[in-house]
Write an enzyme that holds these catalytic residues in place. Structure first.
Site, mmCIF file in Angstrom:
data_model
loop_
_atom_site.group_PDB
_atom_site.id
_atom_site.type_symbol
_atom_site.label_atom_id
_atom_site.label_comp_id
_atom_site.label_asym_id
_atom_site.label_seq_id
_atom_site.Cartn_x
_atom_site.Cartn_y
_atom_site.Cartn_z
ATOM 1 N N VAL A 42 -3.338 -5.741 -3.409
ATOM 2 C CA VAL A 42 -2.859 -6.392 -2.191
ATOM 3 C C VAL A 42 -4.011 -7.064 -1.456
ATOM 4 O O VAL A 42 -5.103 -6.505 -1.347
ATOM 5 C CB VAL A 42 -2.177 -5.346 -1.269
ATOM 6 C CG1 VAL A 42 -1.753 -5.979 0.045
ATOM 7 C CG2 VAL A 42 -0.981 -4.732 -1.973
ATOM 8 N N GLY A 45 -6.237 -12.189 -2.337
ATOM 9 C CA GLY A 45 -6.341 -13.631 -2.162
ATOM 10 C C GLY A 45 -5.640 -14.452 -3.219
ATOM 11 O O GLY A 45 -5.995 -15.614 -3.447
ATOM 12 N N GLY A 122 0.979 -7.995 -5.400
ATOM 13 C CA GLY A 122 -0.102 -7.047 -5.597
ATOM 14 C C GLY A 122 0.281 -5.634 -5.226
ATOM 15 O O GLY A 122 -0.306 -4.676 -5.713
ATOM 16 N N LYS A 175 -13.602 -13.773 -2.559
ATOM 17 C CA LYS A 175 -14.184 -13.480 -1.236
ATOM 18 C C LYS A 175 -15.682 -13.208 -1.327
ATOM 19 O O LYS A 175 -16.222 -12.356 -0.604
ATOM 20 C CB LYS A 175 -13.448 -12.322 -0.573
ATOM 21 C CG LYS A 175 -11.940 -12.561 -0.434
ATOM 22 C CD LYS A 175 -11.246 -11.479 0.341
ATOM 23 C CE LYS A 175 -9.743 -11.774 0.423
ATOM 24 N NZ LYS A 175 -9.007 -10.767 1.214
ATOM 25 N N MET A 176 -16.335 -13.933 -2.230
ATOM 26 C CA MET A 176 -17.788 -13.787 -2.356
ATOM 27 C C MET A 176 -18.506 -14.191 -1.071
ATOM 28 O O MET A 176 -19.619 -13.711 -0.793
ATOM 29 C CB MET A 176 -18.302 -14.625 -3.532
ATOM 30 C CG MET A 176 -17.955 -14.081 -4.916
ATOM 31 S SD MET A 176 -18.701 -12.473 -5.262
ATOM 32 C CE MET A 176 -20.454 -12.866 -5.216
ATOM 33 N N GLY A 478 37.410 15.239 -14.371
ATOM 34 C CA GLY A 478 37.685 15.644 -12.993
ATOM 35 C C GLY A 478 36.746 16.762 -12.594
ATOM 36 O O GLY A 478 35.962 17.276 -13.407
ATOM 37 N N SER A 552 32.457 15.569 -17.165
ATOM 38 C CA SER A 552 31.880 14.241 -17.481
ATOM 39 C C SER A 552 31.722 13.406 -16.217
ATOM 40 O O SER A 552 32.431 12.429 -16.015
ATOM 41 C CB SER A 552 32.730 13.511 -18.523
ATOM 42 O OG SER A 552 34.100 13.483 -18.181
#
Length: 641
Positions: A42, A45, A122, A175-176, A478, A552
């Site tokens: 997350v 970017g 993400g 995000k360098m 049933g 069932s």
């Protein structure tokens, strides 16, 4: 807000003349196409990166740019003119939360190549959406926030991308600019990722330091902020990476039939997308799974007949012979056709909030084939963070596991490692029609190849004729205490007086022998009903009228048994008794134990009962006596011949 003239749209519809449009279309028509995804954790970017690619490739119209400018002001973008993520995050919920929820597909092009990019979520909750986006991709861009390094979702998405068959990976350390373009930070992240990649079998990847915020190393020009990096920019790599279809073309020819094209009595063709190999008129072919053979007569397309077609092309094939071939069959090279089997080992990615129910019947869709499949209890679940193989009884949302599955009839397949088209499948819930899982077939089980149906001389029709009756399965369902067994017993007595050959399978009696190894968990209940269904089917083959009295509780399992039995021979009888009435009777004292907590997974108390939606017969034991109910049921199933 001032606009950068260099980023004006590459084309404006109101200023192009017809010749310009034709030239533009011709220029782009013959370019190669690369499908890729962006994925990661997350807020790494991903949407911003795609928005930057669209902007820098000049694929934004003026109205889109104006809208982007306005939206960027609304969200209060700081430090930059445009919030590129808004070009991709189209859902209101995404913009409000600042995350990607759905898979957003975008198209853009450069001078060298066309691209379709999928921006995948993400957040772990939406991992299933990431699988959807990756299923058709040739390349994956795995984004990592330079401040956070390799995270769990980085590993999860890398594992899934590799599992799905994506062999071209880009590790984009984003995000360098927030770590001052520090080389050591970049190299440390690359080293961490390489150690994990080697564990899961990723042999190679391309690492690029980027900044979606500033545009560093995204376009063709190298960034002066990273003089220590001498590799390609992201767009350079995307333009030049070799995504060839040579592997698919090198395999033997195979084409799943999607549609039988019969516009008139003079033409009968088989349309589909070629999954592997090449085909020419005159080539001998085999129809799988039937095994019938013929020869290719012609290859027909919208542009006329072709002399050759290859993997990845959609065509219509005509054959020299009139052979039985329909949707779901595969036309393949006569000497090397794909296998057909009904039992497999597979890796499954579970994509539904409700957990996998081992033994329950799901629709399995593989290519153009749709069959009923049951998944066995998983062999193990995979921890994508540590790659441990964990014991598992089922698979929950986003879990990845290995399990065996079987289908109700043989399907044509190839291992997923060899063919996505014939090895990848999805699982669909029969009740909700929701896609609940995706999987990759590994191989067929040897026992599936060694076990064959042995033909017998006396048929089920012969058995029924000897008994002078038509086989039936009267399936009483049933709540506990509703009166199923009592009414079923009364019905059998009446049929016996009519000289009918019957057999009553009672829920309690069956658990003394055939199903004595099963408990009352949801998985065990599913297996209990599956076994009873198989026994009931054998008994109808013997010509008997079979009565079953089982709670069932799940519609899916009752539908599974209905699918086993010949059409019109399965009669669902709903013994409709309100819970409070059944509990008041409590002949066996089970409700009292369930209410006190001594009896777990008891239907109606702490386990659900799904009432039939359209039973063939409904009897209300509050309004009817046992005798009246039995008479009513017998009258409804007549005639018996």
């Amino acid at each position: 807000m001032a606009r950068d003239a260099s980023h004006e749209p590459a084309y404006k519809a109101d200023s192009l003349i017809a010749e310009d449009i034709d030239a533009y279309l011709e220029q782009h028509q013959n370019k190669g196409l690369l499908r890729f995804i962006t994925c990661g954790s997350v807020d790494d970017g991903k949407s911003t990166l795609i928005g930057r690619l669209l902007y820098d490739s000049k694929m934004i119209f003026e109205d889109q740019l104006a809208s982007l400018e306005a939206d960027s002001k609304k969200v209060g973008t700081q430090g930059q003119d445009l919030d590129f993520a808004l070009l991709v995050d189209g859902l209101a919920a995404e913009r409000e939360q600042g995350i990607t929820i759905d898979v957003a597909y975008r198209f853009f092009a450069t001078q060298k190549r066309k691209f379709i990019v999928a921006d995948t979520p993400g957040h772990e909750q939406y991992t299933r959406n990431m699988v959807t986006g990756a299923s058709t991709a040739d390349l994956a861009v795995i984004l990592v926030d330079a401040r956070k390094g390799v995270l769990v979702q980085t590993r999860r998405h890398s594992y899934l991308a590799h599992l799905i068959g994506i062999r071209h990976l880009v590790l984009a350390v984003n995000k360098m600019d927030l770590v001052d373009y520090d080389r050591e930070t970049f190299e440390s992240i690359v080293a961490d990722y390489r150690a994990f990649a080697e564990q899961i079998g990723i042999e190679d990847f391309t690492a690029i330091p980027i900044s979606g915020f500033k545009g560093d190393n995204i376009t063709a020009a190298p960034s002066p902020a990273t003089p220590w990096y001498d590799g390609p920019s992201l767009i350079d790599h995307l333009e030049t990476v070799e995504i060839a279809n040579t592997a698919a073309q090198a395999r033997s020819f195979a084409m799943p039939v999607q549609w039988v094209n019969r516009p008139n009595l003079d033409f009968r063709g088989f349309s589909g997308l070629i999954a592997g190999g090449t085909v020419k008129p005159g080539d001998p072919v085999r129809i799988v799974p039937s095994g019938k053979t013929s020869t290719i007569k012609s290859i027909v397309t919208f542009d006329g007949e072709w002399d050759e077609a290859v993997a990845g092309q959609s065509v219509t094939l005509t054959l020299e012979d009139e052979v039985d071939c329909s949707r779901g069959d595969v036309i393949a090279a006569a000497e090397d056709p794909p296998e057909a089997s009904d039992q497999f080992e597979a890796t499954i990615v579970w994509m539904n909030d409700e957990a996998l129910k081992p033994g329950r019947g799901y629709w399995l869709k593989l290519g153009t084939q749709t069959v009923t499949a049951t998944v066995q209890e998983p062999k193990y679940e995979i921890n994508v963070n540590t790659l441990e193989q964990l014991a598992a009884k089922s698979l929950t949302l986003n879990a990845i596991g290995v399990a065996e599955l079987r289908t109700d009839r043989p399907i044509v397949f190839e291992p997923y490692a060899d063919s996505r088209a014939l090895g990848g499948f999805i699982l669909i819930d029969k009740i909700t029609n929701a896609t609940v899982g995706a999987g990759m077939l590994h191989f067929s089980l040897r026992r599936a190849q060694n076990v064959h149906w042995q033909p017998t001389t006396i048929t089920r029709e012969d058995h029924a004729a000897m008994k002078n009756q038509r086989p039936r399965v009267l399936w009483f369902t049933g709540l506990s205490g509703s009166g199923k067994s009592t009414i079923a017993n009364a019905v059998e007595q009446k049929l016996n007086l009519m000289n009918r050959h019957t057999f009553l399978l009672d829920g309690d009696n069956v658990r003394h022998g055939l199903n004595r190894d099963l408990g009352f968990t949801e998985a065990d209940r599913i297996e209990n009903i599956r076994r009873v269904g198989e026994v009931a089917k054998l008994m109808t083959d013997a010509g008997l009228i079979v009565l079953t009295a089982f709670i069932s509780p799940f519609r899916a399992e009752r539908q599974m048994v209905r699918a086993m039995i010949d059409e019109c021979e399965f009669i669902e009888i709903f013994v409709d008794t309100p819970l409070e009435v059944a509990e008041a009777r409590d002949v066996k004292g089970l409700y009292k134990k369930a209410r006190s907590g001594q009896l777990k997974n008891f239907t109606g108390i702490d386990s659900p009962y799904e009432e039939p939606e359209a039973p063939e017969i409904r009897v209300n034991t509050v309004e009817m006596t046992v005798e009246e109910a039995a008479d009513y049921i017998v009258s409804r199933i007549l005639p018996l011949k």
